[in-house]
Enzyme design. Structure first.
Site, mmCIF file in Angstrom:
data_model
loop_
_atom_site.group_PDB
_atom_site.id
_atom_site.type_symbol
_atom_site.label_atom_id
_atom_site.label_comp_id
_atom_site.label_asym_id
_atom_site.label_seq_id
_atom_site.Cartn_x
_atom_site.Cartn_y
_atom_site.Cartn_z
ATOM 1 N N GLY A 1 6.548 2.569 -3.604
ATOM 2 C CA GLY A 1 5.010 2.017 -4.143
ATOM 3 C C GLY A 1 4.382 3.151 -4.748
ATOM 4 N N GLY B 1 8.960 3.135 0.539
ATOM 5 C CA GLY B 1 8.452 4.462 0.023
ATOM 6 C C GLY B 1 8.684 4.263 -1.629
ATOM 7 C CB CYS C 1 3.930 4.300 -1.364
ATOM 8 S SG CYS C 1 5.304 4.932 -0.248
HETATM 9 P P1 5GP Z 1 3.837 -0.809 -6.171
HETATM 10 O O1 5GP Z 1 3.904 -2.199 -6.796
HETATM 11 O O2 5GP Z 1 2.427 -0.398 -6.166
HETATM 12 O O3 5GP Z 1 4.610 0.124 -6.496
HETATM 13 O O4 5GP Z 1 4.177 -1.188 -4.733
HETATM 14 C C1 5GP Z 1 3.487 -2.026 -3.861
HETATM 15 C C2 5GP Z 1 3.948 -1.823 -2.488
HETATM 16 O O5 5GP Z 1 3.625 -0.641 -2.003
HETATM 17 C C3 5GP Z 1 3.215 -3.002 -1.351
HETATM 18 O O6 5GP Z 1 3.700 -4.104 -1.611
HETATM 19 C C4 5GP Z 1 3.619 -2.204 0.150
HETATM 20 O O7 5GP Z 1 4.996 -2.580 0.224
HETATM 21 C C5 5GP Z 1 3.798 -0.784 -0.232
HETATM 22 N N1 5GP Z 1 2.668 -0.100 -0.026
HETATM 23 C C6 5GP Z 1 1.092 -0.406 -0.095
HETATM 24 N N2 5GP Z 1 0.398 0.522 0.478
HETATM 25 C C7 5GP Z 1 1.244 1.426 0.833
HETATM 26 C C8 5GP Z 1 0.879 2.562 1.515
HETATM 27 O O8 5GP Z 1 -0.413 3.016 1.770
HETATM 28 N N3 5GP Z 1 2.023 3.406 2.285
HETATM 29 C C9 5GP Z 1 3.375 3.060 1.849
HETATM 30 N N4 5GP Z 1 4.372 3.719 2.485
HETATM 31 N N5 5GP Z 1 3.760 1.932 1.176
HETATM 32 C C10 5GP Z 1 2.560 1.183 0.755
#
Ligand code: 5GP
Length: 349
Positions: A183, A181, A186
């Protein structure tokens, strides 16, 4: 129903307390770490940052650019076998040393993984990736992959609690991916009410993993280089980044121009955009758990990486850590209710 009363922390809830240091300059800080693993006899040396296996981020172009910085890329699972053959044919050993091959948990994924890994012995990392690493099926799939690839470094996730980290390590994972959660694109926490503040997840999961000789990847939630310092300080061995690496030449994202300014689209892998692209829409039984955002186009990734690594080196000098490995030992978090001074946030030009 039960309520846990102890406070769980995210990156924004803490700062790192400065400590006396003998370091004269941030150039003295070594961000390279040398890893050996619980199961795999492979070793790896490099800066333990990983470009996320999202289709917009984990591209072959990203591998090429980030390998120059000794940084890993988790290549997304949507490339065809032909794409992999072409990539491997033109890539040096150094480039292949920075590749993580990502897969899901279907039979087709498993067959494809076998074919990809048979193309080059230089590919040492596998990442088995599901949104919810708590299912029994996931654990049995992990065991199958370990039985078939005894020598590979296997990452598996995502989970956020110590007992599940232990189960995954005992089932064959060298490294457990942690984060539900946090991301940038996300929406799981909003759609489901499920999640865990990322810094506490790191602290608790790192403790569980290290106790068994395993390691963790902190996946998601970093929005500035200070968050990476906090994640490493909290015990993360590796950090996976999506949003911080989005919007660059190396990304696969649609570019749109509004007036004279260029933007790039970036979306979550469970977003409607991703599901339209790969499975023809959102299945009737599920909701999208990701969003699509438009971010200013930023050109080459090199400046962004230099900025992140500079921030990390500086964090290490503030606490007297001459090597990234020492950062956890030298970190004391203080709980805070403020981070940056936002007075001029809208006055940038
Ligand atoms: P960020 O670095 O952008 O904060 O987080 C990246 C991570 O977000 C990814 O490696 C993956 O685990 C997660 N993530 C990517 N796309 C999605 C999505 O559509 N839904 C959710 N719940 N997590 C995502």
């Amino acid at each position: 129903m039960r309520i846990e009363e102890d406070i769980k922390l995210g990156f924004k809830d803490v700062l790192i307390r400065p400590k006396r240091s003998t370091l004269k300059s941030r150039s003295q800080v070594d961000l390279i770490r040398n890893f050996s693993f619980k199961y795999s006899l492979n070793t790896w040396s490099g800066i333990p940052i990983i470009a996320a296996n999202m289709d917009t981020i984990g591209t072959f172009e990203m591998v090429k650019s980030l390998s120059n910085f000794n940084i890993l890329t988790a290549v997304h699972k949507y490339y065809s076998l032909e794409d992999w053959i072409n990539f491997i044919n033109i890539s040096s050993d150094k480039i292949l040393d920075h590749v993580i091959v990502s897969i899901g948990t279907s039979d087709i994924d498993f067959i494809k993984l076998k074919k990809i890994l048979s193309l080059s012995t230089k590919l040492k990392y596998i990442c088995i990736d599901v949104a919810n690493g708590y299912s029994e099926y996931f654990v049995s799939f992990l065991k199958l992959v370990r039985e078939n690839f005894l020598d590979k470094i296997i990452c598996a996730g995502n989970v956020v609690t110590g007992e599940m980290v232990e189960e995954l390590i005992l089932s064959g994972a060298d490294i457990v991916k942690v984060g539900i959660g946090p991301g940038s694109v996300c929406t799981t926490r909003v759609k489901t009410g499920v999640g865990y503040p990322q810094l506490s997840a790191i602290i608790e999961c790192a403790d569980a993993a290290h106790g068994l000789g395993g390691q963790i990847i902190s996946d998601g939630g970093c929005s500035v280089s200070g968050d990476l310092a906090k994640a490493f300080g909290g015990g993360a061995d590796f950090i996976m980044l999506g949003g911080m690496l989005a919007g660059h030449n190396e990304c696969l994202g649609q570019i749109i121009q509004i007036k004279s300014k260029k933007y790039m689209l970036f979306y979550g892998m469970s977003s409607e955009s991703a599901m339209q692209r790969y499975v023809g829409g959102i299945a009737g039984y599920r909701a999208s758990e990701g969003k699509t955002v438009k971010i200013p186009f930023r050109g080459s990734i090199e400046n962004t990486i230099r900025d992140i690594l500079g921030g990390l080196r500086s964090a290490c000098t503030y606490v007297g850590a001459s090597r990234l490995k020492e950062l956890t030992k030298r970190t004391t978090f203080i709980r805070v209710s403020e981070q940056e001074n936002c007075i001029f946030n809208h006055a940038n030009y």
